[in-house]
Motif scaffolding. Structure first.
Motif, PDB file in Angstrom:
ATOM      1  N   UNK A  88      33.125  39.355  42.278  1.00  0.00           N
ATOM      2  CA  UNK A  88      33.000  39.188  40.827  1.00  0.00           C
ATOM      3  C   UNK A  88      34.351  39.152  40.105  1.00  0.00           C
ATOM      4  N   UNK A  89      35.421  39.111  40.863  1.00  0.00           N
ATOM      5  CA  UNK A  89      36.778  39.101  40.285  1.00  0.00           C
ATOM      6  C   UNK A  89      37.259  37.665  40.146  1.00  0.00           C
ATOM      7  N   UNK A  92      43.444  37.801  36.621  1.00  0.00           N
ATOM      8  CA  UNK A  92      43.765  38.570  35.419  1.00  0.00           C
ATOM      9  C   UNK A  92      45.074  38.091  34.817  1.00  0.00           C
ATOM     10  N   UNK A  93      45.213  38.348  33.532  1.00  0.00           N
ATOM     11  CA  UNK A  93      46.476  38.034  32.847  1.00  0.00           C
ATOM     12  C   UNK A  93      47.617  38.848  33.440  1.00  0.00           C
ATOM     13  N   UNK A  94      47.338  40.091  33.807  1.00  0.00           N
ATOM     14  CA  UNK A  94      48.372  40.952  34.383  1.00  0.00           C
ATOM     15  C   UNK A  94      48.984  40.300  35.617  1.00  0.00           C
ATOM     16  N   UNK A  95      48.134  39.869  36.527  1.00  0.00           N
ATOM     17  CA  UNK A  95      48.629  39.251  37.757  1.00  0.00           C
ATOM     18  C   UNK A  95      49.269  37.885  37.495  1.00  0.00           C
ATOM     19  N   UNK A 115      42.315  45.719  47.173  1.00  0.00           N
ATOM     20  CA  UNK A 115      41.401  44.786  46.505  1.00  0.00           C
ATOM     21  C   UNK A 115      41.712  43.319  46.748  1.00  0.00           C
ATOM     22  N   UNK A 116      42.810  43.022  47.438  1.00  0.00           N
ATOM     23  CA  UNK A 116      43.203  41.638  47.737  1.00  0.00           C
ATOM     24  C   UNK A 116      43.474  40.814  46.480  1.00  0.00           C
ATOM     25  N   UNK A 120      44.376  36.670  45.651  1.00  0.00           N
ATOM     26  CA  UNK A 120      43.423  35.934  44.827  1.00  0.00           C
ATOM     27  C   UNK A 120      44.054  35.382  43.553  1.00  0.00           C
ATOM     28  N   UNK A 121      45.259  35.830  43.241  1.00  0.00           N
ATOM     29  CA  UNK A 121      45.971  35.324  42.063  1.00  0.00           C
ATOM     30  C   UNK A 121      47.113  34.382  42.427  1.00  0.00           C
TER      31      UNK A 121
END
Length: 230
Positions: A88-89, A92-95, A115-116, A120-121
């Motif tokens: 469900x990820x 993110x803006x952070x990454x 969390x890998x 994923x980013x």
């Protein structure tokens, strides 16, 4: 006690721009900045894991992993962990901002986050060492894990004598798994600099690194935006 600079974004940005390489180290504080707190009994935990909380008393994601359950329930619990952190990820803006800051430099990541999310980013899978494995099935001692560790050592060998930077994100002040060894290592490399991001009470800088350290306190997401916009 030697002084280090606090919230000097201009200095930190200059160091990131001019460094030869970046060693990124990250722990739970980075996950929290993304909105994932695996040690909290919060709304997200209750939405995904309420059944296990009620049945077994599990009060956060990580403790639930080690809570005694039936084999079938533990399998379901781990499937729910995967769904929450991975299925469900969607980034993110952070990454995204972190990748924008480091992507044009040789970098390597050492993290205890399972969390890998780095992969994923868009971070290079061959530049990541997940020291405690991950929820995608990576386990300590596996061939893939050993390969990550060997590539990490190769990175250190290549850049130990160069103008490199230790970039620490959300690691607790007393952490012995990643923080203590990498700070000690950077202190022994006189050409390395140190940028640490954490809450004010979790900042820990050894005297040997103080004169080449910038501490950026507060929210990691906001600090990354400041580095991009200063």
């Amino acid at each position: 006690m030697m002084e280090y600079k606090v919230n000097d974004y201009k200095e930190a940005k200059d160091w990131l721009k001019n460094t030869d390489a970046i060693l990124i180290t990250a722990s739970n504080g980075l996950s929290i900045a993304e909105g994932y707190h695996i040690f909290a009994d919060n709304g997200s935990f209750r939405r995904y894991f309420g059944k296990f909380r009620q049945k077994y008393g599990a009060d956060c994601l990580i403790r639930g992993v080690f809570t005694p359950m039936t084999a079938a329930d533990h399998e379901e619990y781990m499937q729910t962990v995967h769904q929450y952190l991975i299925d469900d990820y969607h980034g993110s803006e952070v990454m995204k901002n972190l990748l924008s800051i480091v992507r044009n430099k040789p970098y390597f990541i050492v993290t205890s986050n399972g969390d890998a999310h780095f992969q994923m980013n868009g971070f290079d899978r061959d530049r990541i060492f997940e020291v405690e494995g991950n929820f995608e099935g990576l386990t300590e001692g596996s061939e893939e894990w050993n390969g990550q560790r060997q590539r990490f050592y190769a990175f250190l060998q290549e850049y130990s004598g160069q103008n490199a930077l230790l970039f620490e994100l959300g690691i607790g002040s007393r952490n012995q798994l990643i923080k203590a060894p990498t700070m000690g290592m950077a202190a022994e490399y006189p050409s390395w600099k140190f940028i640490t991001m954490n809450m004010p009470g979790e900042i820990n800088v050894p005297d040997a690194l103080a004169d080449r350290t910038v501490a950026l306190t507060g929210d990691i997401g906001e600090n990354l935006r400041n580095l991009l916009n200063e």
